[in-house]
Design a protein around this motif. Sequence first.
Motif, mmCIF file in Angstrom:
data_model
loop_
_atom_site.group_PDB
_atom_site.id
_atom_site.type_symbol
_atom_site.label_atom_id
_atom_site.label_comp_id
_atom_site.label_asym_id
_atom_site.label_seq_id
_atom_site.Cartn_x
_atom_site.Cartn_y
_atom_site.Cartn_z
ATOM 1 N N UNK A 152 0.826 -1.208 0.000
ATOM 2 C CA UNK A 152 0.000 0.000 0.000
ATOM 3 C C UNK A 152 0.860 1.258 0.000
ATOM 4 N N UNK A 153 1.969 1.229 0.735
ATOM 5 C CA UNK A 153 2.870 2.376 0.767
ATOM 6 C C UNK A 153 3.451 2.649 -0.615
ATOM 7 N N UNK A 154 3.858 1.572 -1.292
ATOM 8 C CA UNK A 154 4.405 1.709 -2.642
ATOM 9 C C UNK A 154 3.365 2.274 -3.600
ATOM 10 N N UNK A 155 2.114 1.817 -3.443
ATOM 11 C CA UNK A 155 1.028 2.317 -4.283
ATOM 12 C C UNK A 155 0.788 3.803 -4.028
ATOM 13 N N UNK A 156 0.872 4.196 -2.767
ATOM 14 C CA UNK A 156 0.690 5.608 -2.427
ATOM 15 C C UNK A 156 1.776 6.468 -3.047
ATOM 16 N N UNK A 157 3.021 5.998 -2.972
ATOM 17 C CA UNK A 157 4.136 6.753 -3.556
ATOM 18 C C UNK A 157 3.963 6.929 -5.063
ATOM 19 N N UNK A 158 3.367 5.923 -5.705
ATOM 20 C CA UNK A 158 3.208 5.991 -7.161
ATOM 21 C C UNK A 158 2.222 7.071 -7.587
ATOM 22 N N UNK A 159 1.367 7.538 -6.640
ATOM 23 C CA UNK A 159 0.384 8.559 -6.965
ATOM 24 C C UNK A 159 0.933 9.980 -6.831
ATOM 25 N N UNK A 160 2.127 10.115 -6.267
ATOM 26 C CA UNK A 160 2.692 11.447 -6.059
ATOM 27 C C UNK A 160 3.164 12.022 -7.391
ATOM 28 N N UNK A 161 2.674 13.198 -7.722
ATOM 29 C CA UNK A 161 3.041 13.865 -8.970
ATOM 30 C C UNK A 161 3.661 15.218 -8.698
ATOM 31 N N UNK A 162 4.294 15.829 -9.710
ATOM 32 C CA UNK A 162 4.959 17.126 -9.507
ATOM 33 C C UNK A 162 4.000 18.252 -9.163
ATOM 34 N N UNK A 163 2.804 18.218 -9.720
ATOM 35 C CA UNK A 163 1.840 19.298 -9.492
ATOM 36 C C UNK A 163 0.502 18.756 -9.014
ATOM 37 N N UNK A 164 0.540 17.824 -8.125
ATOM 38 C CA UNK A 164 -0.694 17.190 -7.649
ATOM 39 C C UNK A 164 -1.174 17.890 -6.388
#
Length: 241
Positions: A152-164
């Motif tokens: 779940x942590x890895x999935x959360x990190x994958x959602x982080x974007x530069x302008x999110x």
Amino acid sequence: MANLYNSEGYFSPTEYEAMTRIEKEEKAARKAANFRPIVYICSPYAGNIEQNTENAKKYSRFAVDNHCLPITPHIYFTQFMNDEDERAEAVLMNNILLSHCCELWVFGDVISKGMSEEIKQAKRKYMKIRYFTEEMEEKMRISEIIAGLMSLRKDTESHIGPDDDFNDVFYHDIKVLDAVIAELRKRNAASPVRKNITTVVPLALCAEMQTSARKRTSCTARNATVFLRRRKTNEIYALHR
């Protein structure tokens, strides 16, 4: 049945390929629906025999409801065998039945001597073992919980974007997940080796993740909360090492 020629008699390989694929998928679905894995029900018998027998029936019904075929020797061998005089023969037959099962389901917090032998036998056969409470809620090993939360942590990190706009919420979720993982690792390290234990995760951490989940579209935090929280109570899943 798929046909290379359509209803008008024209050669139609594309239609034939599509229909063949659909038929294969339907056949696989029917086969999966009819498949019932054989599971061995491991639960106490000695002591309060009447209550333990009723519990074993309840556990067997639970397996049937979960599309499995239960094997529960202490329900029917005791109908025509004497547990005291024919104990050795009963254990031998139990082991034979166990060898034909794909999983061992252990119920309750009390592990009797007979149950312990069945668990050892299953481990020798590298059989999958699942642990359940008397209320038929599955326990999980701490290592399995940690692995799930790491995913779940890895999935959360994958959602982080530069302008999110939700980046702050993602970082908050990661912080909460790290706290839960650290707590579990601490309790796992402190637990006796090769000994079954139960522990809990602080409710406040799950409450934080659940609140965070409402603030964004990603369901990572909500999934983590569901992963840990019991369906019927406000307690956290008992973690079985």
